[in-house]
Design a protein around this motif. Sequence first.
Motif, PDB file in Angstrom:
ATOM      1  N   ASP A 216      25.136  -5.938   7.977  1.00 36.39           N
ATOM      2  CA  ASP A 216      24.306  -4.824   7.514  1.00 36.39           C
ATOM      3  C   ASP A 216      22.919  -4.878   8.141  1.00 36.39           C
ATOM      4  N   SER A 217      22.348  -3.691   8.329  1.00 32.19           N
ATOM      5  CA  SER A 217      21.006  -3.598   8.908  1.00 32.19           C
ATOM      6  C   SER A 217      20.004  -3.164   7.854  1.00 32.19           C
ATOM      7  N   LYS A 218      18.730  -3.479   8.110  1.00 34.36           N
ATOM      8  CA  LYS A 218      17.628  -3.084   7.232  1.00 34.36           C
ATOM      9  C   LYS A 218      16.530  -2.442   8.058  1.00 34.36           C
ATOM     10  N   GLU A 219      15.731  -1.615   7.383  1.00 34.17           N
ATOM     11  CA  GLU A 219      14.570  -1.036   8.060  1.00 34.17           C
ATOM     12  C   GLU A 219      13.470  -2.077   8.133  1.00 34.17           C
ATOM     13  N   PHE A 220      12.794  -2.112   9.271  1.00 35.38           N
ATOM     14  CA  PHE A 220      11.693  -3.047   9.438  1.00 35.38           C
ATOM     15  C   PHE A 220      10.538  -2.601   8.551  1.00 35.38           C
ATOM     16  N   PRO A 221       9.841  -3.538   7.858  1.00 30.64           N
ATOM     17  CA  PRO A 221       8.731  -3.150   6.974  1.00 30.64           C
ATOM     18  C   PRO A 221       7.670  -2.344   7.720  1.00 30.64           C
ATOM     19  N   ALA A 222       7.333  -1.184   7.181  1.00 34.13           N
ATOM     20  CA  ALA A 222       6.376  -0.287   7.841  1.00 34.13           C
ATOM     21  C   ALA A 222       5.030  -0.943   8.133  1.00 34.13           C
ATOM     22  N   PRO A 223       4.463  -1.776   7.212  1.00 29.01           N
ATOM     23  CA  PRO A 223       3.155  -2.386   7.501  1.00 29.01           C
ATOM     24  C   PRO A 223       3.154  -3.313   8.708  1.00 29.01           C
ATOM     25  N   ARG A 224       4.341  -3.777   9.154  1.00 23.67           N
ATOM     26  CA  ARG A 224       4.416  -4.689  10.290  1.00 23.67           C
ATOM     27  C   ARG A 224       4.564  -3.960  11.617  1.00 23.67           C
ATOM     28  N   ILE A 225       4.669  -2.635  11.584  1.00 23.41           N
ATOM     29  CA  ILE A 225       4.853  -1.861  12.812  1.00 23.41           C
ATOM     30  C   ILE A 225       3.507  -1.393  13.324  1.00 23.41           C
ATOM     31  N   LEU A 226       3.263  -1.574  14.610  1.00 21.02           N
ATOM     32  CA  LEU A 226       1.996  -1.195  15.215  1.00 21.02           C
ATOM     33  C   LEU A 226       1.959   0.320  15.398  1.00 21.02           C
ATOM     34  N   ASN A 227       1.149   0.973  14.581  1.00 17.48           N
ATOM     35  CA  ASN A 227       0.970   2.419  14.686  1.00 17.48           C
ATOM     36  C   ASN A 227      -0.499   2.736  14.419  1.00 17.48           C
ATOM     37  N   GLU A 228      -0.798   4.024  14.272  1.00 15.71           N
ATOM     38  CA  GLU A 228      -2.194   4.414  14.078  1.00 15.71           C
ATOM     39  C   GLU A 228      -2.788   3.795  12.810  1.00 15.71           C
ATOM     40  N   LYS A 229      -2.000   3.725  11.754  1.00 13.69           N
ATOM     41  CA  LYS A 229      -2.492   3.194  10.483  1.00 13.69           C
ATOM     42  C   LYS A 229      -2.805   1.701  10.589  1.00 13.69           C
ATOM     43  N   THR A 230      -1.887   0.932  11.211  1.00 15.81           N
ATOM     44  CA  THR A 230      -2.131  -0.508  11.333  1.00 15.81           C
ATOM     45  C   THR A 230      -3.291  -0.797  12.272  1.00 15.81           C
ATOM     46  N   VAL A 231      -3.470   0.023  13.299  1.00 15.82           N
ATOM     47  CA  VAL A 231      -4.610  -0.162  14.203  1.00 15.82           C
ATOM     48  C   VAL A 231      -5.916   0.064  13.456  1.00 15.82           C
ATOM     49  N   HIS A 232      -5.964   1.102  12.601  1.00 15.87           N
ATOM     50  CA  HIS A 232      -7.170   1.353  11.797  1.00 15.87           C
ATOM     51  C   HIS A 232      -7.456   0.175  10.873  1.00 15.87           C
ATOM     52  N   ARG A 233      -6.387  -0.432  10.336  1.00 20.85           N
ATOM     53  CA  ARG A 233      -6.575  -1.584   9.458  1.00 20.85           C
ATOM     54  C   ARG A 233      -7.128  -2.769  10.239  1.00 20.85           C
ATOM     55  N   ILE A 234      -6.617  -2.981  11.457  1.00 22.89           N
ATOM     56  CA  ILE A 234      -7.123  -4.070  12.296  1.00 22.89           C
ATOM     57  C   ILE A 234      -8.585  -3.841  12.642  1.00 22.89           C
ATOM     58  N   VAL A 235      -8.950  -2.569  12.904  1.00 24.55           N
ATOM     59  CA  VAL A 235     -10.345  -2.241  13.219  1.00 24.55           C
ATOM     60  C   VAL A 235     -11.245  -2.583  12.034  1.00 24.55           C
ATOM     61  N   SER A 236     -10.827  -2.191  10.819  1.00 27.18           N
ATOM     62  CA  SER A 236     -11.650  -2.441   9.639  1.00 27.18           C
ATOM     63  C   SER A 236     -11.819  -3.932   9.386  1.00 27.18           C
ATOM     64  N   VAL A 237     -10.763  -4.723   9.655  1.00 31.18           N
ATOM     65  CA  VAL A 237     -10.857  -6.171   9.473  1.00 31.18           C
ATOM     66  C   VAL A 237     -11.801  -6.769  10.503  1.00 31.18           C
ATOM     67  N   ASN A 238     -11.687  -6.318  11.760  1.00 35.13           N
ATOM     68  CA  ASN A 238     -12.502  -6.890  12.820  1.00 35.13           C
ATOM     69  C   ASN A 238     -13.960  -6.476  12.739  1.00 35.13           C
ATOM     70  N   GLU A 239     -14.241  -5.373  12.065  1.00 39.11           N
ATOM     71  CA  GLU A 239     -15.635  -4.967  11.899  1.00 39.11           C
ATOM     72  C   GLU A 239     -16.415  -5.969  11.060  1.00 39.11           C
ATOM     73  N   ASN A 240     -15.700  -6.707  10.210  1.00 37.21           N
ATOM     74  CA  ASN A 240     -16.358  -7.687   9.340  1.00 37.21           C
ATOM     75  C   ASN A 240     -16.412  -9.073   9.969  1.00 37.21           C
ATOM     76  N   VAL A 241     -15.770  -9.250  11.122  1.00 37.23           N
ATOM     77  CA  VAL A 241     -15.786 -10.552  11.779  1.00 37.23           C
ATOM     78  C   VAL A 241     -17.168 -10.800  12.356  1.00 37.23           C
ATOM     79  N   GLY A 242     -17.765 -11.934  11.969  1.00 36.60           N
ATOM     80  CA  GLY A 242     -19.080 -12.280  12.495  1.00 36.60           C
ATOM     81  C   GLY A 242     -20.230 -11.748  11.680  1.00 36.60           C
ATOM     82  N   VAL A 243     -19.939 -10.956  10.630  1.00 35.14           N
ATOM     83  CA  VAL A 243     -21.020 -10.446   9.787  1.00 35.14           C
ATOM     84  C   VAL A 243     -21.513 -11.567   8.896  1.00 35.14           C
TER      85      VAL A 243
END
Length: 259
Positions: free
Chosen positions: A174-201
Amino acid sequence: MEFLGCPAIFHEQALIEFFENGSVRDGMVVSVIGGMAVEISESMFATAFGLPTEGLTDLSEVPKDLLSNGQRLFSASEKVVSVSCLKKEVKMQYRLLSDILAKYLFVKAGSFDAVTRDRFLLMMAITFDVKVNWGSILFGVLKEMVTPDSRQAKGFAIQICVLLKNIPGLELGDSKEFPAPRILNEKTVHRIVSVNENVGVEEVGDAPRAKTTPVKRTVSKKRPASVDADVAPVIKKKRPLKASQSQVETVLKTNRCCP
């Protein structure tokens, strides 16, 4: 939904067996799934995903002039950044590139706040359009994943399932759908941006504490009460004690004996 050109589905049980029984033999990744032997070669891996097979396989061969240019280009300040550095020392766009390489291609465990030497060199090769043998490099990552006692995290779930589907007679279950939060798309890129904005603050809690002026204790000026003053003694109420079972029985017997 697709991930790096592959359908975003995976076969969990087949992947578990693939990694549990996986090893490297004669330059190939071998495993056993459902009692059937599986072999994946570098050429099979590169052909399945259309990966380039020409270019650098050793990242230390990146030209030295590009290395010095990259150290200046990547730096978030006027200071030339080191080849091995922290993410806060490089510009935002290269922090994102480092995260994409670490989390979605190399899938390494551990902290992602550091930019490793190999990742820095690969970032330079991508930035300056240096030819990279992606087939060899990514297949090397896969070999590390199935090497016993390797610290490489288990990844490439979707891609491995694509490879296994091409093996005749192999049942994946049987197959399963890959978890959406683990797929690189516009939403995950925005999340990475928000995390990296706090790096070094710099956080307020990390700032040195200001020295406080010691406070002198003042002696009370109240006159002490006279010992001979006629003050009514305070009678403390005794807290009733909880009677034990034997005491209760004794009281009951005494009451029965009384007329």
